[in-house]
Motif scaffolding. Sequence first.
Motif, PDB file in Angstrom:
ATOM      1  N   ILE A 199       8.567  19.827   0.242  1.00 14.00           N
ATOM      2  CA  ILE A 199       9.089  18.474  -0.180  1.00 14.00           C
ATOM      3  C   ILE A 199       7.740  17.588  -0.092  1.00 14.00           C
ATOM      4  O   ILE A 199       7.222  17.617   0.967  1.00 14.00           O
ATOM      5  CB  ILE A 199      10.039  17.940   0.878  1.00 14.00           C
ATOM      6  CG1 ILE A 199      11.317  18.849   0.662  1.00 14.00           C
ATOM      7  CG2 ILE A 199      10.251  16.636   0.530  1.00 14.00           C
ATOM      8  CD1 ILE A 199      12.535  18.334   1.560  1.00 14.00           C
ATOM      9  N   ILE A 200       7.272  16.932  -1.100  1.00 13.44           N
ATOM     10  CA  ILE A 200       6.176  16.232  -1.325  1.00 13.44           C
ATOM     11  C   ILE A 200       6.594  14.733  -1.526  1.00 13.44           C
ATOM     12  O   ILE A 200       7.217  14.429  -2.327  1.00 13.44           O
ATOM     13  CB  ILE A 200       5.337  16.519  -2.395  1.00 13.44           C
ATOM     14  CG1 ILE A 200       4.997  18.058  -2.329  1.00 13.44           C
ATOM     15  CG2 ILE A 200       4.023  15.697  -2.519  1.00 13.44           C
ATOM     16  CD1 ILE A 200       4.306  18.798  -3.731  1.00 13.44           C
ATOM     17  N   GLY A 201       6.202  13.795  -0.453  1.00 15.52           N
ATOM     18  CA  GLY A 201       6.435  12.384  -0.588  1.00 15.52           C
ATOM     19  C   GLY A 201       5.190  11.821  -1.475  1.00 15.52           C
ATOM     20  O   GLY A 201       4.089  11.818  -0.990  1.00 15.52           O
ATOM     21  N   ILE A 202       5.492  11.072  -2.462  1.00 14.30           N
ATOM     22  CA  ILE A 202       4.477  10.551  -3.251  1.00 14.30           C
ATOM     23  C   ILE A 202       4.545   8.795  -2.829  1.00 14.30           C
ATOM     24  O   ILE A 202       5.302   8.164  -3.148  1.00 14.30           O
ATOM     25  CB  ILE A 202       4.709  10.413  -4.619  1.00 14.30           C
ATOM     26  CG1 ILE A 202       4.693  11.989  -5.310  1.00 14.30           C
ATOM     27  CG2 ILE A 202       3.566   9.734  -5.382  1.00 14.30           C
ATOM     28  CD1 ILE A 202       5.282  12.396  -6.787  1.00 14.30           C
ATOM     29  N   SER A 203       3.606   8.374  -2.316  1.00 13.40           N
ATOM     30  CA  SER A 203       3.454   6.935  -1.853  1.00 13.40           C
ATOM     31  C   SER A 203       2.784   6.335  -3.262  1.00 13.40           C
ATOM     32  O   SER A 203       1.668   6.475  -3.663  1.00 13.40           O
ATOM     33  CB  SER A 203       2.681   6.684  -0.648  1.00 13.40           C
ATOM     34  OG  SER A 203       1.279   7.017  -0.667  1.00 13.40           O
ATOM     35  N   MET A 204       3.342   5.082  -3.512  1.00 10.08           N
ATOM     36  CA  MET A 204       3.289   4.491  -4.722  1.00 10.08           C
ATOM     37  C   MET A 204       1.849   3.869  -4.957  1.00 10.08           C
ATOM     38  O   MET A 204       1.386   3.529  -6.194  1.00 10.08           O
ATOM     39  CB  MET A 204       4.314   3.530  -5.260  1.00 10.08           C
ATOM     40  CG  MET A 204       4.296   3.149  -6.634  1.00 10.08           C
ATOM     41  SD  MET A 204       5.755   2.159  -6.900  1.00 10.08           S
ATOM     42  CE  MET A 204       5.239   0.697  -6.348  1.00 10.08           C
ATOM     43  N   GLY A 205       1.123   3.537  -3.703  1.00 17.02           N
ATOM     44  CA  GLY A 205      -0.028   2.914  -3.531  1.00 17.02           C
ATOM     45  C   GLY A 205      -0.142   1.509  -4.299  1.00 17.02           C
ATOM     46  O   GLY A 205       0.962   0.727  -4.034  1.00 17.02           O
ATOM     47  N   ASP A 206      -1.176   0.925  -4.765  1.00 16.84           N
ATOM     48  CA  ASP A 206      -0.950  -0.465  -5.194  1.00 16.84           C
ATOM     49  C   ASP A 206      -0.455  -0.657  -6.599  1.00 16.84           C
ATOM     50  O   ASP A 206      -0.916  -0.296  -7.638  1.00 16.84           O
ATOM     51  CB  ASP A 206      -2.487  -1.180  -5.281  1.00 16.84           C
ATOM     52  CG  ASP A 206      -2.502  -2.508  -5.466  1.00 16.84           C
ATOM     53  OD1 ASP A 206      -2.045  -3.022  -6.589  1.00 16.84           O
ATOM     54  OD2 ASP A 206      -3.303  -3.217  -4.730  1.00 16.84           O
ATOM     55  N   ALA A 207       0.719  -1.468  -6.485  1.00 15.27           N
ATOM     56  CA  ALA A 207       1.639  -1.591  -7.922  1.00 15.27           C
ATOM     57  C   ALA A 207       0.964  -2.351  -9.023  1.00 15.27           C
ATOM     58  O   ALA A 207       1.517  -2.109  -9.936  1.00 15.27           O
ATOM     59  CB  ALA A 207       3.111  -2.033  -7.142  1.00 15.27           C
TER      60      ALA A 207
END
Length: 330
Positions: free
Chosen positions: A4-12
């Motif tokens: 399971i890989i969580g992708i953090s969205m960074g600077d929107a």
Amino acid sequence: MKPIIGISMGDATGIGPEIIVKALQHKEVYEQGNPFVIGDLSMLRRAAEVVGSDLEFHTVETVESCRFEHGVIDVMDLRLLPEDLEQGVVSKEAGNAAFHYLSKAIELGKEGQLAAICTAPLNKEALHLGGHSYPGHTEILAELTGTKDYSMMLSSPKLRVIHLTTHIGLLDAISAINPDRTYTVIKLAYETLTKAGYDNPRIAVCGINPHAGENGLFGNGEEEEKLTPAIAKAQQEGIDVSGPHPADTLFFRAVRGDFDIVVACYHDQGHVPIKVLGLEEGVNITVGLKGGLVRTSVDHGTAFDIAGKNIADERSMLAALKAAADLAPK
């Protein structure tokens, strides 16, 4: 079982939401792992309109409720940003949100709910304006996981580089290098590649000075003081490590296949050769995090100048997701 890989969205306000949506259109991402996004659903919907994607969004409160299906983007929606947030500009709101996306991912990782974190780019100025005084992702990850011994690794199809120092000035970097740090990073390189399936990986250490000091001709004996004792110690333990090597030829040799990974002494020494080989396939990896948590990232910035224009290239995000799946604990 796929990790399971969580992708953090960074600077929107940058290209993060766009490259996430573009990458998750590729079926192979779901064949390699089980990805979901931690961010703001409204920003991802806006990005989907920009890139012309017809992917479905599935809002989740827990990892267990994710569907992990190609064609559906699972989103843990933190609802931190206004829907009319302007793109392509530095924003304290976006900087603060980027910190909290990553913080949530780390929390889930520490709880064992995900095996790897893949991060979209953040902007350091926005991060600071948002009240979070960190040089970048790596330092946030280290502090929030309680990790003391860590390093930044950059990876591309032809070259891997791990760093003794990163986001500090050159004079400070040279002062910070010592035999203990050099030995620690050699060990991190060895352990990371061994876990990834390499049998006795070949490690090469860069010199600090031109020509690696050339037997005292250049510099003040930094190689002999800061690098050589650590290399000798690792060699005594059976690790296949050599150096210090002149940087001006070492990277050519590594690309040729003589070595599996290069230990760089400071930021630009390691970053420049990776980026010359191509930003599109570069991956940033944080090595040594407590609990075995894997973190990978695109090796480029927020690219405010092209945000919202459907120009952003998702290949580095695809490479980062693949690296996360490859390096995650099995």
